[in-house]
Design an enzyme around this catalytic site. Structure first.
Site, PDB file in Angstrom:
ATOM      1  CE  LYS A  62     -16.000  26.769  10.034  1.00  0.00           C
ATOM      2  NZ  LYS A  62     -15.838  25.541   9.228  1.00  0.00           N
ATOM      3  CB  ALA A  82      -9.873  23.789   6.548  1.00  0.00           C
ATOM      4  CG  ASN A  96     -17.376  17.421   6.992  1.00  0.00           C
ATOM      5  OD1 ASN A  96     -18.293  17.098   7.739  1.00  0.00           O
ATOM      6  ND2 ASN A  96     -17.430  17.196   5.693  1.00  0.00           N
ATOM      7  CB  THR A  97     -13.126  16.227   3.922  1.00  0.00           C
ATOM      8  OG1 THR A  97     -13.942  17.342   3.562  1.00  0.00           O
ATOM      9  CG2 THR A  97     -12.932  15.344   2.706  1.00  0.00           C
TER      10      THR A  97
END
Length: 263
Positions: A105, A192, A214-215
């Site tokens: 990535k 994102a 992710n977050t």
């Protein structure tokens, strides 16, 4: 899930059942990360080569001892890189650490405040990596022209942001995502900005091939429960896209027809 919705996601010639990709940052430890990965149903996990130990440091916990590359596809990423040279060097290091692994990535950031992609450096790095034999999944802005150019360079997946990294703001510009999808011949994966399950569903309802996050999972009060929610959100969003939503109307439309009523 119906047969049409079970159609596999294909990246660089490999088929995946899940359309959700998760990350490996911000978790309490590798064990929590593994538990979230299992709860999410994801088959691909992205790993920041500059931040996560995969054997670089022999005296620290090793991700590969917890999350097996025999079971999951590792997606090394270039998080923390701000120019093409650093990004290319990081990918090459990942290839050495993972014994010839080609899928990466690419992300080249513009600054530390916004974490927006530096598109100019991203294009340069993508060209170099593709020529060097890498299978490149690329993080980029939601600019349809740039997305198409990255596809033309040879990237195997284009990953426009939904919102700034770690912001949890959701899909801020669905119109641009639609424009990217209209012209794409490679998988388009929102990367994102997802904050909760409804954001993931919206991305999939737009027609995206997948979602990377992710977050949203790692910083949830209950990461494992959120991972499970995201699994369901991606699946339901995909089904809704394939089903085709009803048209939006300015005025009401009766659920039952008037013709044939008795009084």
């Amino acid at each position: 899930m119906n047969q049409q919705a079970q159609e596999k996601l294909t990246i660089a010639g490999i088929d995946y059942q899940s359309r959700l990709i998760i990350g490996s940052g911000k978790y309490k430890d590798f064990q929590q990360n593994l538990a979230a990965l299992e709860a999410s149903g994801a088959e691909i996990i992205t790993v920041a080569i500059r931040r996560v130990n995969m054997g670089q440091n022999s005296d620290e916990p090793n991700l590969l001892e917890v999350i097996s590359p025999d079971k999951y596809t590792l997606l090394p990423n270039t998080a923390g890189c701000y120019n093409a040279d650093d990004a290319v060097r990081t990918c090459r290091m990942a290839r050495e650490l993972l014994e010839g692994h080609k899928l990466v990535k690419l992300e080249v950031l513009g600054d530390q405040k916004t974490l927006y992609p530096n598109v100019t450096e991203t294009l340069l790095a993508a060209e170099t990596l593709v020529k060097d034999g890498f299978d490149v999944m690329v993080y980029t802005s939601d600019d349809p022209l740039i997305a198409k150019r990255l596809e033309e360079i040879g990237c195997v997946a284009v990953m426009p942001l939904g919102a700034p990294i770690g912001s949890g703001l959701g899909i801020r510009n669905p119109h641009n995502i639609r424009l990217i999808l209209e012209n794409a011949k490679v998988p388009i994966i929102v990367d994102a900005g997802v904050g909760t399950a409804s954001d993931a569903s919206i991305a999939m309802e737009l027609g995206c091939d997948g979602v990377l996050m992710n977050t949203a999972i790692a910083e949830a009060k209950n990461p494992l429960l959120m991972a499970s929610a995201m699994k369901k959100a991606v699946q339901s969003g995909r089904e809704a896209f394939l089903a085709g939503r009803m048209p939006r109307r300015l005025y009401a439309s009766a659920s039952s027809p008037i013709d044939g009523t008795f009084f």
